[in-house]
Design an enzyme around this catalytic site. Structure first.
Site, PDB file in Angstrom:
ATOM      1  N   GLY A 231       0.822  -1.231   0.000  1.00  0.00           N
ATOM      2  CA  GLY A 231       0.000   0.000   0.000  1.00  0.00           C
ATOM      3  C   GLY A 231       0.839   1.257   0.000  1.00  0.00           C
ATOM      4  O   GLY A 231       2.039   1.252   0.206  1.00  0.00           O
ATOM      5  N   SER A 232       0.269   2.330  -0.236  1.00  0.00           N
ATOM      6  CA  SER A 232       0.967   3.619  -0.255  1.00  0.00           C
ATOM      7  C   SER A 232       0.060   4.706   0.269  1.00  0.00           C
ATOM      8  O   SER A 232      -1.157   4.574   0.260  1.00  0.00           O
ATOM      9  CB  SER A 232       1.429   3.970  -1.674  1.00  0.00           C
ATOM     10  OG  SER A 232       2.196   2.928  -2.240  1.00  0.00           O
ATOM     11  N   ASN A 233       0.675   5.797   0.721  1.00  0.00           N
ATOM     12  CA  ASN A 233      -0.068   6.974   1.154  1.00  0.00           C
ATOM     13  C   ASN A 233       0.316   8.161   0.289  1.00  0.00           C
ATOM     14  O   ASN A 233       1.472   8.286  -0.136  1.00  0.00           O
ATOM     15  CB  ASN A 233       0.288   7.353   2.602  1.00  0.00           C
ATOM     16  CG  ASN A 233       0.141   6.210   3.591  1.00  0.00           C
ATOM     17  OD1 ASN A 233      -0.846   5.499   3.569  1.00  0.00           O
ATOM     18  ND2 ASN A 233       1.121   6.046   4.468  1.00  0.00           N
TER      19      ASN A 233
END
Length: 763
Positions: A231-233
């Protein structure tokens, strides 16, 4: 045997002058104190050439290994461990797809690719010292062709997203039944926070099991009886919410830790544009993260559904479709394996794509249809347009046709706009395609073109002045169908809350959000423990009290965080055992590389089952039974700080083959906080233990228009060469969620430069 002297001797010269055939004008390469190259050319053609040259100086082995992995040739170097992935890439037709796409690109994109690979080959033509890995392997570099960067880019996003969730649910069907198999999604955290419109929530659509019944029955019939088998932000604040009065963008892409890392830092300028950002070794321009003089952009994985699995039926060598039979295309390819005999792979394809699991001779097999391969892709046409974009709307228009992987593209410009657009090509097809495999013979799951660019989700200058994406659901479930699986909203909700507490978000605030380690699930587990009767075993009772006293933060120094992780892993294993899903990987269809993990899927499902008191997969047990057993099993585990338990192993791809060289190839690791639920998403593979296996490959913050305030860091360093002083010199800052300057002003760059090289045309 290699030593420090050998490593240093393998480094390229980055000073003085170098005459290069194919270069048309002078280029200057200045490296700052972090070894980050700042490249200034006269024309775009020479800028792309120079980036290819500099990439090869710093990352040649990484570039070639990625290309080999893409084209199904990694086993020639890495041996049997890579043969399965090589076979998958051959089945997917990687080379043919990349050559097809290259031929279809516009003149500007082909020029970019050709000039970039000419720069790589120009480096090889200087007879440079080669990275030490070539000596270990007894190998020599191979030249580059214009279509090769497409293969590198395709491999780095290969099959990310929905295909693995669909396959996991398919494999679970005979073990837990359709109703329970449909629960195998990322934990939804109850009501989901949406990306668009920012701040909105919505319930996601559940599986319509009646509508899916034909597919489920067909799958169960084809699979046979029970075989008990990142995942990434990113976020953006508008001028009205920032401390500078300008847009600010920040974030951190999360991927599996590989050495060297997927991204490296570069600054590339010519008469048409001046851009700085994260490049991908082996690929020109800036596909994901960059700013020029007018606009900045960054991405997270959007988790839209771009892959479908079809269950095909075969009779007498033909594939059934509607009322007829269609021929199955077949070919063989040979994979050369280091230290072993060659392997011959038989590749079979139907109208829907290649067979990826099962044997058509048995009468049924799974076939993959993916946006990444099914049709001609023109993503590389977008890259030159993005470099020239002057505003958020121009940048979004520049991405028309991007399809290699799906992204939440977030941007800000010097006029004060912020925006979010889903950058992806998504096929039109029934929502039912998102759950399991589609019966291929009925014709009911066929694709009907693609959702138009104009219809993809987009917002510019939303009310409230903030945008947050963290792999959570993009928009409320509606038509057209976009996705079934996405990350839970934990990280997005936490970032939004932290931003709300900062009415004037500043560049200096980004690192604290990157470092946030509050567990969104700690209170859930603690509430269940609090309601549990005190265990009879005093050690289990003591562990329960320790967990109840924990502050819920996955800090590196926290012993309580380590206790929580140990307990949750034990509970997940119990769930896998009681449900029978430990047998999920026994089925032959589970062999698609890199493979399916029952425990890994259940790790994410566990909080929802616990929250809902859903014991349907516990074979007669209650969740109190699970908690008591997990406490008993983990009560004697040593009390160790979470950071020590969570310390990653940054492993070079040749360390296992050449263990005597591993101490020099593998960079040191440090204690790390966070876990996959927290904003500081340093995650793990539950079956492999608590050690971190993925996390932020870099962190960044863009002050849009105040370019000298921008900052960044990668998890090791700018160089991919183990002997370089810049191999790991950003590691400590990265581990502490600090960043280093992202230099943009050429006068300041000249003053800070520690090495300067002038590239000149060969006369």
């Amino acid at each position: 045997m290699i030593d420090d002297t050998t490593l240093r001797a393998a480094l390229s010269d980055t000073r003085g002058a170098q005459a290069l055939p194919g270069l048309r004008g002078d280029v200057t390469v200045q490296r700052d104190e972090w070894g980050i190259p700042h490249i200034k050319a006269g024309t775009a053609a020479d800028a792309h050439f120079a980036l290819g040259f500099v990439h090869a100086q710093d990352r040649l082995f990484q570039m070639e290994l990625t290309r080999r992995r893409a084209l199904g040739r990694a086993a020639e170097w890495l041996g049997a461990e890579a043969a399965g992935s090589d076979a998958l890439c051959r089945r997917l037709g990687m080379e043919a797809a990349c050559r097809r796409d290259y031929a279809a690109l516009g003149d500007e994109a082909r020029m970019m690719l050709d000039r970039y690979t000419e720069g790589v080959n120009a480096f090889l033509g200087t007879d440079p010292p080669l990275p030490v890995e070539y000596a270990l392997l007894g190998a020599t570099p191979e030249p580059w062709e214009g279509w090769h960067p497409i293969a590198v880019m395709r491999r780095l996003g290969l099959l990310m997203g929905s295909v693995w969730f669909k396959l996991a649910r398919i494999l679970a069907l005979p073990l837990v039944g359709a109703e329970n198999a449909a629960k195998l999604r990322y934990d939804d955290g109850e009501n989901e926070l949406l990306c668009i419109p920012p701040g909105a929530t919505g319930a996601r659509m559940a599986a319509d099991l009646a509508a899916l019944r034909p597919a489920i029955e067909a799958l169960l019939g084809a699979m046979g009886s029970d075989e008990t088998g990142g995942g990434s932000n990113n976020w953006a604040v508008g001028p009205g919410r920032s401390a500078t009065g300008r847009p600010i963008l920040a974030g951190d892409p999360h991927r599996v830790f590989e050495m060297p890392g997927m991204y490296t830092q570069h600054h590339l300028a010519c008469d048409e544009w001046d851009a700085v950002g994260l490049t991908v070794p082996g690929v020109p321009a800036f596909p994901h993260f960059m700013h020029n003089a007018r606009v900045a952009c960054c991405v997270t994985h959007a988790f839209v559904d771009i892959h479908d699995l079809f269950l095909e039926r075969f009779e007498n060598g033909a594939c059934l479709f509607r009322d007829g039979r269609e021929p199955v295309r077949s070919r063989t390819e040979t994979i050369h394996v280091r230290g072993e005999a060659d392997r011959v792979v038989t590749i079979q394809e139907t109208r829907h794509g290649p067979v990826v699991a099962g044997d058509p001779a048995s009468g049924a097999a799974l076939v993959l249809r993916s946006v990444q391969f099914a049709d001609t892709d023109l993503s590389f046409d977008c890259l030159p347009r993005m470099l020239r974009a002057n505003s958020v709307p121009e940048l979004f228009e520049a991405t028309r046709g991007w399809g290699l992987i799906d992204h939440n593209l977030v941007a800000g410009d010097v006029e004060g706009r912020i925006g979010h657009r889903v950058r992806a090509m998504v096929p039109r097809r029934p929502r039912a395609n998102g759950w399991f495999a589609v019966p291929g013979w009925t014709g009911e799951g066929e694709w009907d073109g693609y959702i138009p660019h104009e219809a993809m989700p987009e917002v510019i200058d939303p009310a409230g002045g903030t945008i947050v994406t963290a792999n959570n659901r993009i928009v409320a479930d509606a038509e057209p169908y976009l996705c079934t699986d996405c990350h839970p909203p934990y990280r997005a909700a936490r970032i939004a809350k932290l931003l709300e507490a900062l009415p004037r978000f500043g560049v200096e605030d980004a690192a604290a959000i990157h470092a946030d380690a509050l567990s969104p699930n700690a209170a859930l587990f603690q509430a269940r423990l609090r309601a549990l009767a005190t265990p009879a075993d005093p050690r289990a009772a003591s562990l329960r009290e320790e967990l109840l006293a924990w502050d819920g933060r996955m800090e590196a120094t926290s012993v309580g965080a380590g206790r929580y992780n140990t307990l949750r892993r034990a509970m997940t294993t119990i769930l896998a055992r009681r449900s029978g899903l430990l047998g999920l990987t026994a089925h032959a269809w589970a062999a698609v590389p890199p493979g399916i993990s029952a425990v890994g899927n259940l790790w994410w499902v566990l909080p929802t089952l616990l929250r809902n008191d859903d014991a349907a997969m516990l074979d007669g047990w209650s969740w109190d039974d699970v908690l008591r057993t997990a406490l008993d099993e983990t009560a004697t585990a040593p009390g160790t700080a979470w950071g020590e338990m969570h310390r990653p192993a940054f492993q070079h791809p040749l360390s296992a083959l050449f263990p005597q060289a591993a101490p020099l190839l593998d960079p040191p690791a440090m204690p790390l906080g966070g876990d996959g639920d927290t904003v500081m998403a340093i995650g793990l593979v539950p079956t492999a233990g608590p050690a971190a296996t993925y996390g932020a490959l870099c962190r960044y913050v863009f002050d849009v228009g105040g370019w000298e305030n921008c900052q960044w860091a990668v998890f090791h360093g700018a160089s991919g060469q183990p002997g370089s002083p810049h191999y790991t010199d950003q590691a400590n800052d990265w581990a502490a969620c600090r960043m280093v300057p992202m230099r943009y002003d050429w006068a300041a760059i000249g003053q800070a430069a520690t090495a300067t090289q002038r590239l000149r045309p060969a006369t």
